[in-house]
Design an enzyme around this catalytic site. Structure first.
Site, short mmCIF file in Angstrom:
data_model
loop_
_atom_site.label_atom_id
_atom_site.label_comp_id
_atom_site.label_asym_id
_atom_site.label_seq_id
_atom_site.Cartn_x
_atom_site.Cartn_y
_atom_site.Cartn_z
N ASP A 1 69.21 42.41 -8.54
CA ASP A 1 70.41 42.99 -7.94
C ASP A 1 70.98 41.97 -6.95
O ASP A 1 71.68 41.04 -7.35
CB ASP A 1 70.00 44.30 -7.27
CG ASP A 1 71.16 45.17 -6.85
OD1 ASP A 1 72.32 44.78 -6.98
OD2 ASP A 1 70.90 46.29 -6.37
N GLU B 1 60.58 41.13 -13.57
CA GLU B 1 61.30 42.09 -12.72
C GLU B 1 61.92 43.19 -13.55
O GLU B 1 62.28 42.97 -14.71
CB GLU B 1 62.43 41.36 -11.99
CG GLU B 1 62.07 40.82 -10.64
CD GLU B 1 62.16 41.85 -9.53
OE1 GLU B 1 61.96 43.06 -9.78
OE2 GLU B 1 62.42 41.45 -8.40
N ASP B 2 62.10 44.36 -12.95
CA ASP B 2 62.84 45.41 -13.61
C ASP B 2 64.34 45.14 -13.55
O ASP B 2 65.05 45.24 -14.54
CB ASP B 2 62.50 46.80 -13.05
CG ASP B 2 62.73 46.93 -11.54
OD1 ASP B 2 62.94 45.91 -10.85
OD2 ASP B 2 62.68 48.07 -11.05
#
Length: 187
Positions: free
Chosen positions: A106, A102-103
């Site tokens: 959140d 994943e980047d």
């Protein structure tokens, strides 16, 4: 106007990112050779493509790579909270070790959805490798599967960040660093 002028501050520069990615890849290389089959690295498109490309070049193991596309942001700065898989894997992950790349993590909604999806596909373990983690924004606490591990590049303060593959309205992905986007660009 140049894209760099839209950045309020740089959080991590190219050298810091490169060193951290190499460190994570080294940990993955040490953690996975004991398993009978090579891990499958699944990049979460489109934000993770830069991180995924850099990461796999540093992993010293046989691996498979695939991409999955999950949509939950559209063109805004907040997740709509209802992720949906719009493009699934081509690689069969049944009885394999999956590392979701994943980047940024959140709220945890997208990751929770993907972990459940990989488990339903029969993955023997599901690990997470995220470039950035924003634990202060977490709404859903995800559970790794099997012998899954959690790898994190940097813990990110609660700013809207772009660069190194991450975008706002499909722009800024090409920045070689991670920066805080000036609020007037998205308000």
């Amino acid at each position: 106007m140049a894209v760099h002028s839209k950045i309020e501050t740089v959080l991590w520069n190219q050298d810091q990112i490169s060193a951290r990615v190499a460190d994570i890849a080294s940990r993955i290389s040490l953690d996975f050779p004991a398993f009978s089959s090579p891990p499958v690295l699944v990049g979460v498109a489109t934000g993770a493509f830069v991180f995924l490309a850099d990461l796999v070049r540093h992993i010293n193991l046989p691996i498979s790579v695939d991409l999955v596309r999950v949509e939950s942001y559209g063109f805004g700065t907040h997740s709509n909270g209802a992720p949906r898989i719009s493009s699934d894997l081509k690689v069969d992950v049944k009885n394999k070790h999956v590392i979701l790349v994943e980047d940024i993590v959140d709220t945890g909604n997208t990751l929770s959805c993907l972990i459940a999806h990989m488990e339903a596909k029969g993955a023997s373990s599901v690990s997470v490798c995220t470039f950035l983690d924003k634990p202060t924004r977490r709404k859903v606490h995800f559970q790794l599967v099997g012998e899954g591990k959690f790898y994190c590049g940097f813990e990110c303060p609660d700013y809207f960040v772009v660069g190194y593959g991450m975008d706002f309205a499909e722009q800024y992905r090409n920045l070689p660093y991670v920066g805080v986007l000036k609020p007037e660009c998205y308000q």
